[in-house]
Design a protein around this motif. Structure first.
Motif: not given
Length: 652
Positions: A55, A82-84, A52, A28, A79
């Motif tokens: 997104e 940008n954490t998946l 992410t 990320p 979180y």
């Protein structure tokens, strides 16, 4: 051909996710600085879980904040954006709890279709805006059954019918549905997805709908001898037609699903609240109600003395509800009544009156304007309730009092009450007729002067000063033992009891005048909303506003009709109502410091959590208030925090 496939896939992902930036680098962090074109990045995404959070949920920042919350650990850190999504869902055990009241658009939830096991959306006022409910329902997937909770979201019967239709068209998509604490008045469509008689045909494994926040009006009932008679078959046709009548209790065949109770004193039965706030428990319905109230109830006065088997018994109280008591009773069908009668016949007991499937409610106080019934369906009577299917519905029945068969007072009092305009026979200092008093301790409102349990209309529990219940004195009376009483009218305008009339004690230890009778040199504003100062004694001509906690200097106390006013040293007038101002100086802390981690809530009852504060955080105190249960809270910027000294330290 490969290019065509790539273009088709790109179009599909864009239609699901919207036009968002995608990353092509393996981390990320690299994605944040990658300059690859959006189309090229989209082509490399093969799983929505690889997006992410920012997104995937960029269209509504309030929704994004809820997605970033760690489920099951409300005090944990959110979180990073940008954490998946696959990482967030894995850590949250594929659960999401959506409760931010500021969410406007739920469209992005479609990106998690097939990825969730549990989804809870609660405390929303915008779910019905912009087709929000339809957008949420798009997430269900018949290949991945979902436990769905739509709790306290202002859903109506029309919304519930829409949910049922979606389940019908997508069978197997929802395992558990919880629509508790909404405004659903008609569950008839439930029969199309949930069959009480034949669970094998169900499209759901569990259905839960406790604590609907509406009361359905029913036709008026005529009262005779402080009793009304109803016909359940005409009132609750859907429930009765859906009964499972194959169960037996004590050798007697009876339905084990539907119960009802008189609900006139608001005794808690647990079906109004969801006490465990983890998503799985919210959906499954953990801790919804007190199991003790759900044990199969005995029918009052029906069973004879075991040592006197020749004693005949009456069926007057079979299938009956006592206004003064709260236990649930079984909704009796004709089949059940017949089986009970046959059982007594087998034991040589004689019924002097037949068992009726008409519902009776007795011991209704004579001043009562309406009564309430709560009907409850539950599959697990007296058993574990971890995943108990069930729902409740509340009904209100206006009362017509017949000209015969009812006395002027409650049947429990057995006395005639005489009221007068003169003061009662008492050593207490009583308030004049027309003035207002409030209760400083727990008191009852009674329909007679002898203060019996059957004659009690309401309990008023002890409340903090600013919330104390108020009554207008309209007359006086004495009990048969000579004890003085006030005849009063309930003037708590936001209460369900507003307008009720009856008798209360005159003892100064329990009730006292609402308005001050003696002046003080200083007073403190205690009303959370502050008070206004006026140019005139009639409290007209607003001059200024004083906020809660301000201390004001007083010149004198003056009378105005049956109330009093304080005259400030600046010549302005303010109320002398004890619920709004208090004599002397009331210290209010300027700041507080968290001894432990604490939360900030939007509301004083701590139902809508907004923010988490670490230990050591210092906050500015703007005022104080009390929850519905009388627990003190401090008001800070944007909400409320605890005032419990175990968790915070005040700084003056």
């Amino acid at each position: 051909m490969l290019i065509q496939h790539r273009l088709l896939f790109t179009a599909l992902v864009l239609s699901l996710c919207g036009t968002v930036g995608f990353f092509s680098a393996p981390t990320p962090a690299n994605a944040a600085t990658n300059n690859t074109s959006a189309a090229a990045q989209v082509a490399e995404v093969t799983d929505p879980g690889e997006l992410t959070a920012a997104e995937a949920f960029g269209n509504d920042q309030a929704l994004l904040q809820d997605v970033l919350k760690p489920v099951g650990n409300p005090d944990g850190q959110p979180y990073p954006a940008n954490t998946l999504m696959k990482t967030i869902l894995a850590n949250n055990r594929n659960s999401l709890d959506i409760s931010n009241p500021d969410i406007q658009d739920f469209q992005d939830l479609i990106k998690l279709k097939g990825m969730l096991n549990v989804l809870v959306i609660r405390n929303q006022t915008n779910l019905k805006q912009n087709n929000g409910l339809s957008k949420v329902l798009q997430i269900i997937d018949s290949e991945n059954p979902l436990k769905l909770g739509l709790i306290n979201d202002e859903l109506t019967t029309q919304d519930f019918n829409q949910i049922c239709q979606t389940i019908i068209t997508t069978p197997g998509a929802i395992d558990t549905l919880n629509v508790s604490q909404n405004k659903i008045t008609d569950f008839s469509q439930l029969s199309k997805i949930y069959n009480f008689k034949n669970p094998e045909t169900n499209l759901l494994n569990y259905f839960i709908a406790w604590g609907q926040k509406v009361t359905t009006p029913l036709p008026a009932a005529t009262v005779k001898n402080n009793t009304i008679t109803l016909t359940p078959a005409t009132l609750f046709a859907y429930q009765l037609n859906s009964l499972n009548q194959g169960a037996t209790h004590g050798g007697t065949t009876q339905p084990d699903a539907f119960f009802y109770r008189a609900r006139n004193h608001n005794e808690p039965d647990g079906t109004d609240d969801l006490t465990d706030t983890t998503p799985t428990s919210l959906v499954n319905g953990t801790n919804h109600y007190n199991e003790g109230l759900l044990s199969p109830p005995e029918q009052n006065n029906l069973f004879p003395d075991e040592n006197n088997q020749t004693h005949y018994i009456g069926g007057d109280y079979f299938n009956s509800l006592n206004y003064d008591q709260s236990p649930y009773q079984i909704v009796a069908t004709q089949q059940y009544a017949s089986s009970v009668a046959a059982e007594y016949s087998n034991y040589s007991f004689t019924l002097d009156t037949p068992l009726s499937t008409d519902t009776k409610m007795y011991n209704i106080p004579s001043t009562t304007k309406s009564v309430q019934l709560r009907v409850m369906y539950s599959e697990a009577v007296g058993a574990s309730i971890t995943t108990t299917p069930g729902f409740t519905q509340d009904y209100e029945i206006p009362l017509n009092w017949s000209s015969t068969g009812n006395t002027a007072t409650s049947s429990s009092a057995n006395t005639t009450t005489t009221t007068s305009n003169s003061s009662p026979n008492t050593a207490d200092t009583v308030s004049p007729k027309g003035t207002v008093v409030y209760a400083t301790k727990k008191i009852g409102l009674y329909n007679g002067t002898n203060f019996t349990k059957k004659g009690r209309q309401h309990w008023y529990r002890k409340q903090p000063r600013i919330n104390r219940p108020m009554f207008k004195v309209t007359g006086y009376a004495n009990s048969t033992a000579g004890r003085p009483r006030y005849l009063v009218k309930d003037v708590n305008h936001r209460s369900k009891t507003a307008g009720d009339e009856g008798y209360i004690t005159t003892q100064a230890a329990y009730v006292t005048p609402v308005y001050y009778r003696k002046a003080a040199k200083k007073i403190t504003v205690i009303n959370p909303n502050g008070v206004n100062a006026y140019r005139n004694k009639s409290l007209t001509g607003k001059a200024t506003h004083y906020r809660q906690g301000q201390t004001l200097r007083v010149k004198k106390l003056v009378k105005h009709n049956l109330t009093t006013r304080y005259v400030l040293t600046n010549g302005r007038y303010i109320t002398a109502n004890k619920k709004l101002v208090q004599n002397g100086r009331v210290a209010m802390p300027k700041r507080l410091k968290a001894k432990t981690a604490i939360n900030r809530y939007r509301d004083v009852n701590f139902k809508h959590r907004q923010k988490y504060y670490r230990k050591g955080t210092t906050l500015t105190v703007k005022g104080w208030d009390f929850s519905a249960n009388g627990t003190k809270r401090y008001r800070v910027a944007h909400g409320y925090v605890t005032a419990n000294r175990h968790f915070i330290k005040t700084i003056h």
